[in-house]
Each structure stands twice: as C-alpha cells, then as structure tokens.
Design a protein around this motif. Structure first.
Motif, PDB file in Angstrom:
ATOM      1  N   GLY A  25     -17.696   8.305  18.225  1.00  0.00           N
ATOM      2  CA  GLY A  25     -17.308   7.916  16.868  1.00  0.00           C
ATOM      3  C   GLY A  25     -15.838   8.129  16.585  1.00  0.00           C
ATOM      4  O   GLY A  25     -15.468   8.504  15.474  1.00  0.00           O
ATOM      5  N   LYS A  26     -14.977   7.889  17.582  1.00  0.00           N
ATOM      6  CA  LYS A  26     -13.545   8.083  17.414  1.00  0.00           C
ATOM      7  C   LYS A  26     -12.802   6.757  17.416  1.00  0.00           C
ATOM      8  O   LYS A  26     -13.110   5.865  18.215  1.00  0.00           O
ATOM      9  CB  LYS A  26     -12.977   8.968  18.532  1.00  0.00           C
ATOM     10  N   LEU A  27     -11.836   6.663  16.534  1.00  0.00           N
ATOM     11  CA  LEU A  27     -10.956   5.497  16.506  1.00  0.00           C
ATOM     12  C   LEU A  27      -9.594   5.919  17.032  1.00  0.00           C
ATOM     13  O   LEU A  27      -8.982   6.863  16.542  1.00  0.00           O
ATOM     14  CB  LEU A  27     -10.810   4.957  15.083  1.00  0.00           C
ATOM     15  N   PHE A  28      -9.122   5.226  18.072  1.00  0.00           N
ATOM     16  CA  PHE A  28      -7.773   5.422  18.579  1.00  0.00           C
ATOM     17  C   PHE A  28      -6.924   4.248  18.109  1.00  0.00           C
ATOM     18  O   PHE A  28      -7.372   3.095  18.115  1.00  0.00           O
ATOM     19  CB  PHE A  28      -7.773   5.482  20.105  1.00  0.00           C
ATOM     20  N   PHE A  29      -5.697   4.513  17.725  1.00  0.00           N
ATOM     21  CA  PHE A  29      -4.803   3.433  17.283  1.00  0.00           C
ATOM     22  C   PHE A  29      -3.362   3.875  17.492  1.00  0.00           C
ATOM     23  O   PHE A  29      -3.068   5.035  17.831  1.00  0.00           O
ATOM     24  CB  PHE A  29      -5.064   3.076  15.821  1.00  0.00           C
ATOM     25  N   THR A  30      -2.465   2.936  17.281  1.00  0.00           N
ATOM     26  CA  THR A  30      -1.032   3.179  17.472  1.00  0.00           C
ATOM     27  C   THR A  30      -0.330   3.048  16.134  1.00  0.00           C
ATOM     28  O   THR A  30      -0.685   2.198  15.309  1.00  0.00           O
ATOM     29  CB  THR A  30      -0.445   2.158  18.468  1.00  0.00           C
ATOM     30  N   SER A  31       0.687   3.896  15.920  1.00  0.00           N
ATOM     31  CA  SER A  31       1.403   3.847  14.643  1.00  0.00           C
ATOM     32  C   SER A  31       2.838   4.306  14.830  1.00  0.00           C
ATOM     33  O   SER A  31       3.138   5.140  15.689  1.00  0.00           O
ATOM     34  CB  SER A  31       0.715   4.760  13.616  1.00  0.00           C
ATOM     35  N   ASN A  32       3.726   3.759  13.992  1.00  0.00           N
ATOM     36  CA  ASN A  32       5.082   4.277  13.875  1.00  0.00           C
ATOM     37  C   ASN A  32       5.336   4.822  12.474  1.00  0.00           C
ATOM     38  O   ASN A  32       6.478   5.107  12.113  1.00  0.00           O
ATOM     39  CB  ASN A  32       6.124   3.197  14.219  1.00  0.00           C
ATOM     40  N   GLY A  33       4.251   4.960  11.711  1.00  0.00           N
ATOM     41  CA  GLY A  33       4.385   5.425  10.326  1.00  0.00           C
ATOM     42  C   GLY A  33       3.948   6.858  10.113  1.00  0.00           C
ATOM     43  O   GLY A  33       4.378   7.507   9.162  1.00  0.00           O
ATOM     44  N   HIS A  34       3.083   7.400  10.960  1.00  0.00           N
ATOM     45  CA  HIS A  34       2.677   8.801  10.875  1.00  0.00           C
ATOM     46  C   HIS A  34       3.681   9.675  11.621  1.00  0.00           C
ATOM     47  O   HIS A  34       4.455   9.191  12.448  1.00  0.00           O
ATOM     48  CB  HIS A  34       1.281   8.991  11.487  1.00  0.00           C
ATOM     49  N   TYR A  35       3.640  10.959  11.338  1.00  0.00           N
ATOM     50  CA  TYR A  35       4.523  11.891  12.034  1.00  0.00           C
ATOM     51  C   TYR A  35       4.213  11.872  13.530  1.00  0.00           C
ATOM     52  O   TYR A  35       3.060  12.023  13.926  1.00  0.00           O
ATOM     53  CB  TYR A  35       4.350  13.301  11.485  1.00  0.00           C
ATOM     54  N   GLY A  36       5.238  11.656  14.357  1.00  0.00           N
ATOM     55  CA  GLY A  36       4.995  11.525  15.784  1.00  0.00           C
ATOM     56  C   GLY A  36       6.119  12.070  16.636  1.00  0.00           C
ATOM     57  O   GLY A  36       7.065  12.694  16.141  1.00  0.00           O
ATOM     58  N   LEU A  37       6.023  11.798  17.941  1.00  0.00           N
ATOM     59  CA  LEU A  37       7.008  12.303  18.902  1.00  0.00           C
ATOM     60  C   LEU A  37       8.102  11.297  19.207  1.00  0.00           C
ATOM     61  O   LEU A  37       9.158  11.664  19.719  1.00  0.00           O
ATOM     62  CB  LEU A  37       6.309  12.696  20.213  1.00  0.00           C
ATOM     63  N   GLY A  38       7.825  10.022  18.980  1.00  0.00           N
ATOM     64  CA  GLY A  38       8.809   8.996  19.318  1.00  0.00           C
ATOM     65  C   GLY A  38       8.673   7.793  18.414  1.00  0.00           C
ATOM     66  O   GLY A  38       8.356   7.919  17.233  1.00  0.00           O
ATOM     67  N   GLY A  39       8.876   6.595  18.990  1.00  0.00           N
ATOM     68  CA  GLY A  39       8.783   5.376  18.183  1.00  0.00           C
ATOM     69  C   GLY A  39       7.339   5.080  17.836  1.00  0.00           C
ATOM     70  O   GLY A  39       6.868   5.352  16.730  1.00  0.00           O
ATOM     71  N   LEU A  40       6.591   4.541  18.810  1.00  0.00           N
ATOM     72  CA  LEU A  40       5.160   4.316  18.645  1.00  0.00           C
ATOM     73  C   LEU A  40       4.395   5.461  19.306  1.00  0.00           C
ATOM     74  O   LEU A  40       4.695   5.849  20.437  1.00  0.00           O
ATOM     75  CB  LEU A  40       4.753   2.985  19.280  1.00  0.00           C
ATOM     76  N   ASP A  41       3.423   6.000  18.621  1.00  0.00           N
ATOM     77  CA  ASP A  41       2.587   7.064  19.169  1.00  0.00           C
ATOM     78  C   ASP A  41       1.113   6.698  19.038  1.00  0.00           C
ATOM     79  O   ASP A  41       0.734   5.859  18.206  1.00  0.00           O
ATOM     80  CB  ASP A  41       2.829   8.391  18.432  1.00  0.00           C
ATOM     81  N   ILE A  42       0.290   7.342  19.833  1.00  0.00           N
ATOM     82  CA  ILE A  42      -1.167   7.124  19.817  1.00  0.00           C
ATOM     83  C   ILE A  42      -1.820   8.201  18.953  1.00  0.00           C
ATOM     84  O   ILE A  42      -1.484   9.394  19.071  1.00  0.00           O
ATOM     85  CB  ILE A  42      -1.733   7.146  21.247  1.00  0.00           C
ATOM     86  N   TYR A  43      -2.754   7.784  18.105  1.00  0.00           N
ATOM     87  CA  TYR A  43      -3.446   8.691  17.184  1.00  0.00           C
ATOM     88  C   TYR A  43      -4.958   8.525  17.330  1.00  0.00           C
ATOM     89  O   TYR A  43      -5.443   7.514  17.865  1.00  0.00           O
ATOM     90  CB  TYR A  43      -3.039   8.408  15.735  1.00  0.00           C
ATOM     91  N   GLU A  44      -5.682   9.495  16.827  1.00  0.00           N
ATOM     92  CA  GLU A  44      -7.135   9.410  16.812  1.00  0.00           C
ATOM     93  C   GLU A  44      -7.645   9.929  15.477  1.00  0.00           C
ATOM     94  O   GLU A  44      -7.003  10.746  14.803  1.00  0.00           O
ATOM     95  CB  GLU A  44      -7.757  10.239  17.948  1.00  0.00           C
ATOM     96  N   CYS A  45      -8.818   9.417  15.073  1.00  0.00           N
ATOM     97  CA  CYS A  45      -9.484   9.934  13.883  1.00  0.00           C
ATOM     98  C   CYS A  45     -10.980   9.704  14.032  1.00  0.00           C
ATOM     99  O   CYS A  45     -11.425   8.828  14.792  1.00  0.00           O
ATOM    100  CB  CYS A  45      -8.952   9.290  12.602  1.00  0.00           C
ATOM    101  N   TRP A  46     -11.758  10.497  13.316  1.00  0.00           N
ATOM    102  CA  TRP A  46     -13.201  10.341  13.338  1.00  0.00           C
ATOM    103  C   TRP A  46     -13.609   9.264  12.359  1.00  0.00           C
ATOM    104  O   TRP A  46     -13.075   9.173  11.243  1.00  0.00           O
ATOM    105  CB  TRP A  46     -13.887  11.653  12.960  1.00  0.00           C
ATOM    106  N   ILE A  47     -14.546   8.441  12.772  1.00  0.00           N
ATOM    107  CA  ILE A  47     -15.101   7.423  11.888  1.00  0.00           C
ATOM    108  C   ILE A  47     -16.525   7.855  11.548  1.00  0.00           C
ATOM    109  O   ILE A  47     -17.418   7.818  12.391  1.00  0.00           O
ATOM    110  CB  ILE A  47     -15.131   6.031  12.548  1.00  0.00           C
ATOM    111  N   ASN A  48     -16.725   8.315  10.324  1.00  0.00           N
ATOM    112  CA  ASN A  48     -18.042   8.731   9.853  1.00  0.00           C
ATOM    113  C   ASN A  48     -18.389   7.899   8.637  1.00  0.00           C
ATOM    114  O   ASN A  48     -17.655   7.901   7.643  1.00  0.00           O
ATOM    115  CB  ASN A  48     -18.045  10.216   9.481  1.00  0.00           C
TER     116      ASN A  48
END
Length: 409
Positions: free
Chosen positions: A107-130
């Motif tokens: 039940g995990k969603l992985f996605f890419t963002s440049n708007g959340h706090y990250g380490l570089g330009g585009l970073d990979i994020y995860e969140c639970w989908i419930n």
C-alpha cells in the motif's frame, strides 16, 4: 504516454496524452485515448493497479496545487472512468510531482518531486495509501536520492528490487537507469506485558491531611460573608465534625481538589468547632479593606457575629480590628502585575490566635495557618488496583493495535 503530434497551439508547448492498447493474438490493438486527454494541458505517467480498475497519473490540469500534480481515477467493470481525484497536499506541492508508482502489496505510493524538501533537484518520495486518505510524504533518502536528479522509481511485487533513473555522476550518459536491491527492515520486536495486582478492594478508606489558611476573603463592595463559604444553622452545630465534612458539601468537584475546597469553605465551621472544644482559646479577627478601617471592621464583625450566634462562642473571646491593608499584604510596593487580583486578595479577614489548639504546630504570628484538617475519605478505584497492559515497541511495529478481554467461563 506520448506527446500530441497534432498540437497547433500558439504557446508551442506540446502536451502529453495517455493512450491504452491491448496485446491480443500476438499483436497490439490500436491505441485508445484516455478520457481526460486535452489540448490545453498534459496528462501522463500512468500507473495501473493489477486489476486495471485504478490508475494513478500526472497532470497540470487547472485546479492543482502547483506545476504537475498526481491524481487517482477509477473505472467500473464496464470500463467507464469516474472523476479524477487529486491526492492532496500530503503528496502534491507547489512544485512538480511526477512518475507515480503504486506498490499494492504494502500500500505504498512512490513518486518524484522537486517541491518537497529533498537532497537535490528531483528526489524520490514514498507515502502510505490508506483508504480514503493519503499519508505524509517521506524522502526515501540516500543512496536512491542524491544532489542530482533521481526519479521514476518502480519495484517488484515483493519490494525487494527496484529500478529508477538518475543523472548522477558515474553514469554512461545524461539520464541512466539504475537497479537497486531493497533490504527488508529488521522485524520490530514487540514485548507485551501485563501487570495484574492481587485482589484489592475497589473502594477503601484513607486518611488525608489538608492545609487550612487563616483567611476569609470578601467580595468587593460587600461586608457579608460570601455564599461560597458553607454556613451552618444553629441546629447543625452538634452534628458537625471536621473529619466528616462531606455531609455539608455544596460544591461538586472531583477527587482531592473537591475535598480541599470542602475543607477551606468550612473554615468558619472548623474554627467555631475548635473554639467550642477548647474553651480557653481566643482569636482576633482583623478585617482589611481598600475602603478603610471602618469597612474592614464591618467585615470582621460579620465573622464574629456568625461564630457567636451560630456556635455560641462568648463574644469576649473574639476581638476585632479594621485596617486599610493586612499586616502581610499581597500587593507589595512597586508591583505592576496582576494588581487587581492582588487587591482582591487583600480584602479579607485574617484570623490570629495564640492558642495552640487552633494553629498549625510550632507556628505563630499574623500569617500562621490554622491547624491542618485530617479526615477519612473513600478512595474509589485505587491506582494500585489497576490492571496495566504494556506493548513496548508497538508504535514501531503497528499503525494501530487493539486488545480484547473476556472472562473465562
């Protein structure tokens, strides 16, 4: 996803569109356009669940939170799509969110963002989908994310291996595809313990001690004893006992605070009862008022009248005095804070005595408290009768847990 080759708009931006094709009889069917394809904005990066009924995708359609947002849409058994749902502020930001990948087993969603706090330009994020909500997005960290662009993560069904793209140093070109092994986190240890005491009565009698100030506070503009104090009738005096004050309760507060107030609001009755039991004792009542000694004398006379008329204390055993300020005032010279409250505290009658039977042991003087009150009270559900259940480490192992208790029959 493919671009729109027929785009003739003046902005010269080629929008992306989603198409579906089925592999049948060794060949692919003609592409069918997604219902939300539009020449004014892009839709792309589709990720379908295994049953083909839910799809996550990216779009910069109007109404989003930033550049491109991630949406979810479902369709029925007939293949009709419903309304697209924006994943909201936990996932989408004022920047760009792209490349959604929903890992169904966990039940995990992985996605890419440049708007959340990250380490570089585009970073990979995860969140639970419930259902029906979406958890907070977390940066998956190094080594997947670096100071370069890292994006488009996908994983296998067991989430033991995945692939992603990056333009980090050491690659073969601009953007390269990388594989990554995923180590399962250590199984968290949960320790369940039960503390079960021996049989203890759910109600027991305990002896409590309560301090008793030697003040009776009066309301502004009145020299009558305030009705917050518990005043007896003459025929109640013989039944009064300071260790059984609860029978005279006129307030309703829980626990020890209730009993403390019961004690204090009976201060005049306790004083009268002690003077009856100690006929050699005497007191001095000093009324202090912001209106002057005359008003203070009226306040102290009100207390004297109650003690003489209700408890039958000889008037010669009670002297009175009026003052502008108490001998030990609450308001001190130079004070600037809470002056109104301090002045209200100085409008009082102070009880002074040299009789040990009335005062706290070893204390004397104008601020000596009256002897503490001790009485036996009923303690309901003592804390040492509780059965306690602890689940150490459960907050790391479970999102929630419950326990069912039943009697053995």
């Amino acid at each position: 996803t493919k671009n729109n080759p027929h785009d003739k708009t003046k902005d010269k931006i080629v929008e992306l569109q989603i198409y579906f094709s089925n592999f049948q009889d060794g060949d692919w069917s003609d592409p069918e356009p997604f219902i939300l394809n539009n020449e004014k904005y892009s839709v792309g990066h589709p990720n379908l669940t295994s049953d083909g009924l839910t799809m996550y995708f990216v779009s910069d359609m109007p109404g989003g939170f930033g550049g491109t947002d991630i949406y979810r849409i479902t369709r029925d058994a007939k293949g009709l799509w419903g309304k697209a749902e924006n994943l909201g502020v936990n996932v989408n930001s004022t920047g760009d969110e792209m490349f959604p990948f929903f890992e169904e087993k966990n039940g995990k969603l992985f996605f890419t963002s440049n708007g959340h706090y990250g380490l570089g330009g585009l970073d990979i994020y995860e969140c639970w989908i419930n259902e029906p909500g979406f958890g907070n997005a977390y940066n998956v960290g190094y080594p997947l994310n670096t100071r370069y662009d890292d994006y488009a993560f996908i994983g296998n069904n067991e989430l033991t291996k995945g692939y992603f793209s990056s333009n980090r140093e050491g690659g073969s070109g601009g953007d390269d595809i990388y594989s990554v092994g995923i180590k399962a986190p250590d199984e968290p240890e949960v320790l369940f313990t039960v503390y079960s005491p021996e049989n203890i009565a759910t109600e027991r009698m305990v002896r409590e001690t309560f301090p008793l100030r030697n003040y009776i506070f009066f309301d502004i503009g009145s020299t009558d004893i305030p009705d917050r104090y518990i005043l007896l009738k003459k025929d109640q005096v013989n039944d009064f006992r300071e260790d059984r004050l609860e029978q005279f309760v006129t307030i309703d507060l829980p626990g020890r605070s209730k009993r403390q107030l019961i004690v204090y609001y009976n201060v005049l009755n306790i004083l009268g009862d002690r003077m009856l039991k100690n006929p050699s004792s005497s007191i001095k009542l000093i009324g202090s008022s912001e209106l002057g000694p005359n008003d203070g004398s009226k306040m102290s006379q009100s207390v004297k009248t109650y003690l003489t008329s209700i408890f039958g204390i000889d008037a010669s055993r009670i002297s009175t005095e009026g003052r502008y300020k108490p001998k030990l005032p609450s308001e001190q010279p130079g004070g600037i804070l809470e002056l109104e409250l301090l002045r209200e505290g100085d409008r009082r009658v102070s009880v002074e005595s040299s009789s040990p039977a009335l005062l706290m042991e070893y204390l004397s003087g104008p601020d000596a408290p009256l002897k503490p009150v001790q009485f036996v009270a009923s303690q309901t559900a003592p804390i040492d009768s509780y059965v306690a259940f602890n689940a150490t480490g459960a907050n790391k192992a479970f999102s929630s847990w419950s326990m069912e208790i039943s009697d053995e029959k």
